[in-house]
Design an enzyme around this catalytic site. Structure first.
Site, PDB file in Angstrom:
ATOM      1  N   LYS A 117      49.449  42.693  59.896  1.00  0.00           N
ATOM      2  CA  LYS A 117      50.164  41.675  59.113  1.00  0.00           C
ATOM      3  C   LYS A 117      50.612  42.201  57.747  1.00  0.00           C
ATOM      4  O   LYS A 117      51.655  41.798  57.240  1.00  0.00           O
ATOM      5  CB  LYS A 117      49.305  40.422  58.956  1.00  0.00           C
ATOM      6  CG  LYS A 117      49.095  39.677  60.267  1.00  0.00           C
ATOM      7  CD  LYS A 117      48.312  38.389  60.065  1.00  0.00           C
ATOM      8  CE  LYS A 117      48.089  37.678  61.392  1.00  0.00           C
ATOM      9  NZ  LYS A 117      47.398  36.377  61.207  1.00  0.00           N
ATOM     10  N   ASN A 142      33.935  33.003  48.892  1.00  0.00           N
ATOM     11  CA  ASN A 142      33.874  34.268  49.610  1.00  0.00           C
ATOM     12  C   ASN A 142      32.624  35.024  49.188  1.00  0.00           C
ATOM     13  O   ASN A 142      32.069  34.790  48.106  1.00  0.00           O
ATOM     14  CB  ASN A 142      35.125  35.110  49.302  1.00  0.00           C
ATOM     15  CG  ASN A 142      35.303  36.258  50.266  1.00  0.00           C
ATOM     16  OD1 ASN A 142      35.299  36.055  51.484  1.00  0.00           O
ATOM     17  ND2 ASN A 142      35.455  37.466  49.752  1.00  0.00           N
ATOM     18  N   THR A 145      32.396  38.149  48.318  1.00  0.00           N
ATOM     19  CA  THR A 145      32.764  38.797  47.057  1.00  0.00           C
ATOM     20  C   THR A 145      33.785  37.905  46.357  1.00  0.00           C
ATOM     21  O   THR A 145      34.928  37.791  46.812  1.00  0.00           O
ATOM     22  CB  THR A 145      33.363  40.192  47.311  1.00  0.00           C
ATOM     23  OG1 THR A 145      34.436  40.084  48.251  1.00  0.00           O
ATOM     24  CG2 THR A 145      32.320  41.138  47.869  1.00  0.00           C
ATOM     25  N   ALA A 148      35.479  38.168  43.714  1.00  0.00           N
ATOM     26  CA  ALA A 148      36.665  38.792  43.117  1.00  0.00           C
ATOM     27  C   ALA A 148      37.871  38.700  44.044  1.00  0.00           C
ATOM     28  O   ALA A 148      39.000  38.473  43.590  1.00  0.00           O
ATOM     29  CB  ALA A 148      36.376  40.254  42.776  1.00  0.00           C
TER      30      ALA A 148
END
Length: 277
Positions: free
Chosen positions: A65, A150, A152, A154
Site C-alpha cells: 500500500k 498504540n 508505541t 509515537a
C-alpha cells in the site's frame, strides 16, 4: 472485457475476486477480476505489466500500500491523509490512487451496524496502515472524541498530528494514547491490530467498554474470534470486519466504474460460507 486484479503477496486466499465478480454480475459491468501475486521488489513492474496486458485498475493489499502511494501520479484527499493506497485506477495520464478502507469501515458501522458515529466516543486501537487509513473517514463522521491508541504512542501521535487540522475543522477531540492509558467508557471500539491472529483476547483492558458498546475487529471470520469473544463476554455488541471488506470493495468498484453496487447479498453469501467452514 476490462481487467482488474488484487495485487499483493500473498493473495492466494483473497476473497476480492469473488466479491467483485458478484458486483460485476449485479451491475452488468463488463469486467473480469483476477489475483496478481507480486513478488517482493517487483510491485511497480508487475502492475505496469498487468496494465500493458489490458488492466484497467487494481486493488492493493499487503505489503504494497505504501509503494502504491509513492507510485501514483495523483491521489485522492483520503489517500493523502492515509499515506497509503489500496485502489489504483489506470488513467491515460498515469495512475490515480484512492484509499477506500476507512469509508468502508464507516459505512459498515453506520449502515450495516445501524450505529451513527456522530457525537460518539470512539477508540481506534492500532496505528498501522489499516488504522491510519480509517482515521480521516472516522473524523468526517463527526464523533465527539476519537482516541488512537498504540503500543508505541509515537506512531499514533504522527497520525494524529497529520489529521489535527481536519479534526479541528470537524469539531472532533482527537488524541493519541498508549494501550494501557487510553481512557474508558467508549461507545465504539475498533481493533485495527492483528492481536486476534496471535490468539490475544484484547490489546486493551475492559475499562474501555461501557454497557452496549459496539466493538469491531477489522479481521473477519475465525481470525476475529478472540477479540470479539472478549467483547461479548463483557456485554458489548460485536462485529467482525467482513462488512468493512465488502463495503470498501464497493467503494473501489465505484471509483473504477462510477456505479455503486449493492452489498447485502454479497455479504450474506460470504457470511454463509464462513459459518459453514
Amino acid at each position: 472485457m476490462d481487467r482488474y486484479a488484487v495485487a499483493g503477496y500473498p493473495v492466494k486466499h483473497s476473497r476480492s475476486p469473488a466479491i467483485h465478480s458478484q458486483f460485476a454480475a449485479q451491475t452488468g459491468e463488463p469486467l473480469v477480476y483476477e489475483k496478481l501475486e507480486v513478488l517482493p521488489g517487483t510491485f511497480v513492474a508487475s502492475v505496469q505489466a498487468f496494465q500493458a496486458a489490458g488492466g484497467r485498475g487494481c486493488n492493493v493489499t499487503v505489503p504494497y500500500k505504501l509503494e502504491a502511494f509513492e507510485a501514483a501520479a495523483r491521489r485522492t484527499p483520503r489517500a493523502e491523509m492515509a499515506q497509503a493506497i489500496n485502489t489504483l485506477r489506470f488513467d491515460a495520464d498515469g495512475w490515480t490512487g484512492d484509499n477506500t478502507d476507512g469509508a468502508g469501515l464507516v459505512r459498515d458501522i453506520e449502515v450495516n451496524g445501524g450505529v451513527s458515529l456522530r457525537g460518539r466516543r470512539v477508540l481506534l486501537i492500532g496505528a498501522g496502515g489499516a488504522a491510519s487509513g480509517a482515521l480521516a473517514p472516522l473524523i468526517e463522521a463527526g464523533p465527539a472524541e476519537l482516541v488512537m491508541c498504540n503500543r508505541t504512542v509515537a506512531r499514533a501521535q504522527q497520525s494524529v498530528q497529520r489529521h489535527a487540522e481536519l479534526a479541528r475543522a470537524r469539531g472532533v477531540a482527537l488524541s493519541a494514547a498508549t494501550l494501557d492509558d487510553c481512557g474508558s467508557g467508549f461507545d465504539v471500539i475498533i481493533n485495527a491490530t492483528s492481536s486476534s491472529l496471535a490468539g490475544m483476547p484484547s490489546p486493551v483492558g475492559a475499562q474501555v467498554l461501557r454497557p452496549g458498546s459496539l466493538v469491531l475487529d477489522m479481521m473477519y471470520g475465525p481470525a476475529a474470534k478472540p477479540f470479539l469473544a472478549w467483547a461479548q463476554s463483557h456485554g458489548a455488541t460485536a462485529r467482525d470486519g467482513l462488512g468493512m471488506l465488502i463495503e470498501q470493495a464497493a467503494e473501489a468498484f465505484f471509483f473504477w466504474r462510477g456505479v455503486r453496487p449493492a452489498t447485502d447479498g454479497v455479504m450474506a453469501g460470504i457470511r454463509a460460507e464462513l459459518d459453514a467452514a
